[in-house]
Design an enzyme around this catalytic site. Structure first.
Site, mmCIF file in Angstrom:
data_model
loop_
_atom_site.group_PDB
_atom_site.id
_atom_site.type_symbol
_atom_site.label_atom_id
_atom_site.label_comp_id
_atom_site.label_asym_id
_atom_site.label_seq_id
_atom_site.Cartn_x
_atom_site.Cartn_y
_atom_site.Cartn_z
ATOM 1 N N CYS A 90 0.817 -1.226 0.000
ATOM 2 C CA CYS A 90 0.000 0.000 0.000
ATOM 3 C C CYS A 90 0.845 1.268 0.000
ATOM 4 O O CYS A 90 0.323 2.363 -0.191
ATOM 5 C CB CYS A 90 -0.938 0.003 1.200
ATOM 6 S SG CYS A 90 -2.056 -1.411 1.257
ATOM 7 N N CYS A 220 -13.337 0.027 7.538
ATOM 8 C CA CYS A 220 -12.428 -0.499 6.518
ATOM 9 C C CYS A 220 -12.491 0.346 5.243
ATOM 10 O O CYS A 220 -13.584 0.683 4.776
ATOM 11 C CB CYS A 220 -12.806 -1.939 6.168
ATOM 12 S SG CYS A 220 -12.956 -3.052 7.593
ATOM 13 N N SER A 221 -11.352 0.661 4.657
ATOM 14 C CA SER A 221 -11.346 1.431 3.413
ATOM 15 C C SER A 221 -11.902 0.576 2.274
ATOM 16 O O SER A 221 -11.703 -0.632 2.235
ATOM 17 C CB SER A 221 -9.924 1.898 3.079
ATOM 18 O OG SER A 221 -9.027 0.803 3.027
ATOM 19 N N ILE A 223 -12.714 -0.985 -1.593
ATOM 20 C CA ILE A 223 -12.024 -1.379 -2.812
ATOM 21 C C ILE A 223 -12.265 -0.295 -3.867
ATOM 22 O O ILE A 223 -13.386 0.157 -4.071
ATOM 23 C CB ILE A 223 -12.554 -2.732 -3.318
ATOM 24 C CG1 ILE A 223 -12.256 -3.834 -2.296
ATOM 25 C CG2 ILE A 223 -11.971 -3.068 -4.679
ATOM 26 C CD1 ILE A 223 -10.788 -4.058 -2.041
ATOM 27 N N HIS A 347 -9.307 3.756 -1.687
ATOM 28 C CA HIS A 347 -7.947 3.233 -1.538
ATOM 29 C C HIS A 347 -7.551 2.364 -2.741
ATOM 30 O O HIS A 347 -7.491 1.150 -2.631
ATOM 31 C CB HIS A 347 -7.850 2.429 -0.244
ATOM 32 C CG HIS A 347 -6.499 1.897 0.078
ATOM 33 N ND1 HIS A 347 -5.325 2.487 -0.360
ATOM 34 C CD2 HIS A 347 -6.109 0.803 0.803
ATOM 35 C CE1 HIS A 347 -4.285 1.791 0.089
ATOM 36 N NE2 HIS A 347 -4.737 0.756 0.780
#
Length: 400
Positions: A90, A220-221, A223, A347
């Site tokens: 990342c 949670c970021s 997709i 992200h």
């Protein structure tokens, strides 16, 4: 630094788009963002002497690698320049920017284009999570954590933080609520049309299921498909170009820790904190000299952890900083993730570190629109790969 490094142009794509549904590919992402950055810089494509592409897993998500070749499709004048593709999970985007900057610092190039890109919406959530697991220690952690490794790894970080300092699910939810609200001010954010109340973020439901306790889906970021690009240049080129907008790299730090989470010092992450110390020392600044920051909130707990390892708050006081409102728009004196961060903006893994620098550029040149940090002069970006394995911290200053 031997040579000063500046950014004179930036571009990005709309992170809400689904490339597969529109018939697009990662080629289109690289070309779109790269071309936008060159136009924004008001330079000729022939001025670009080299290019770096940041990407994590295009070979797994799309079956396509050798991404540097797509830079030549931005403009025929780019055929023949040297390119390279860098990967650091990342943190691929941050490492790409730093790799380009070091070419300028070393006097090798005067103008380098950086593009970060990722196309992730090519498979099921379970298969995508399996690809993302390649950023962990697959040989050991897959057997330990199973499917959806990264939510479980960061849940472990949250559990360790809670055991040491105390942490509630409501406090975690406040990170998600803040960043989702700030994303609504960003016209290119993935979650710009989404609302999230504290009540919704705190409650487990069919829409906000518990992924890995204490983390819910809203922690949670998402997709994301997307790309971002910047044009970096030397002092020599800047003096010749005399651009209307530019920012300068004041300092940077780059560290790598052990790959498995269990071998790291959790939740203080001293190796990541070392990257921040390097950046502050090179810039001759401290946290109090900054006016805003982009941190790597891949999960809500990671923003709180970074408040502390970046020196914005003392150990154990990251939650207090969050709850004070200091890091929130519009009234906070030190906004963090003003464009929504990973939780709100999205992200696209290989693009995230570059997107953070685009955000810094926009704020420091007064072009961030509704999310503009008033009076921003100095800005920090922190891009993290894996379970806080690779860390890239950069400090930027506006000059025009």
């Amino acid at each position: 630094m031997n040579e000063f490094v500046y950014i004179v142009g930036a571009g990005r794509t709309d992170f809400q788009r689904n490339l597969r549904k529109s018939g697009g590919t990662i080629r289109d992402l690289i070309v779109e963002a790269g071309a936008a950055a060159i136009v924004d810089a008001a330079i000729d494509a022939k001025d670009v002497e080299a290019a770096v592409v940041g990407n994590f897993a295009s070979g797994l998500f799309t079956g396509q690698l050798h991404l540097g070749a797509f830079v030549t499709e931005i403009d025929s004048a780019l055929r023949g320049i040297p390119t390279m593709h860098v990967e650091a999970a990342c943190a691929s985007g941050g490492v790409a920017v730093l790799s380009a900057a070091q070419q300028i610092i070393g006097g090798l190039r005067d103008v380098v284009l950086v593009v970060g890109a990722e196309q992730q919406k090519t498979m099921s959530a379970a298969d995508g999570a399996n690809v993302l697991g390649a950023a962990a220690d697959c040989s050991t952690e897959r057997a330990q954590y199973g499917d959806f490794m990264f939510p479980k790894l960061f849940a472990r970080i949250a559990q360790a933080y809670a055991a040491r300092y105390g942490l509630s699910e409501t406090q975690l939810a406040k990170v998600a609520v803040k960043n989702r609200a700030q994303a609504r001010l960003n016209p290119l954010a993935q979650m710009r049309d989404s609302t999230l109340t504290l009540e919704q973020a705190c409650a487990a439901s069919e829409e906000n299921r518990c992924i890995a306790p204490p983390l819910k889906l809203s922690d949670c970021s998402p997709i994301t498909d997307g790309s971002a690009a910047v044009v970096l240049c030397s002092q020599r080129f800047l003096d010749r170009l005399r651009p209307p907008h530019a920012i300068r790299l004041l300092g940077y730090g780059h560290t790598t820790d052990y790959l498995p989470l269990e071998k790291k010092s959790v939740p203080d992450f001293p190796i990541a904190a070392k990257a921040a110390a390097q950046a502050y020392a090179m810039a001759g600044l401290g946290p109090r000299d900054l006016h805003g920051a982009e941190v790597h909130d891949c999960f809500s707990i990671s923003e709180i952890v970074q408040y502390e390892l970046l020196g914005f708050a003392a150990a154990g006081e990251g939650v207090a900083l969050l709850e004070s409102g200091a890091t929130s728009l519009p009234k906070g004196p030190f906004p963090v993730n003003a464009g929504g961060g990973l939780l709100g903006d999205g992200h696209p893994v290989g693009a995230t570190g570059v997107r953070q620098v685009v955000e810094a550029y926009q704020h420091l040149t007064g072009r961030a629109g509704a999310r503009q940090i008033a009076g921003a002069k100095r800005f920090l970006t922190c891009n993290i790969g894996g379970s806080v394995t690779t860390t890239v911290v950069m400090i930027w200053q506006g000059i025009t």
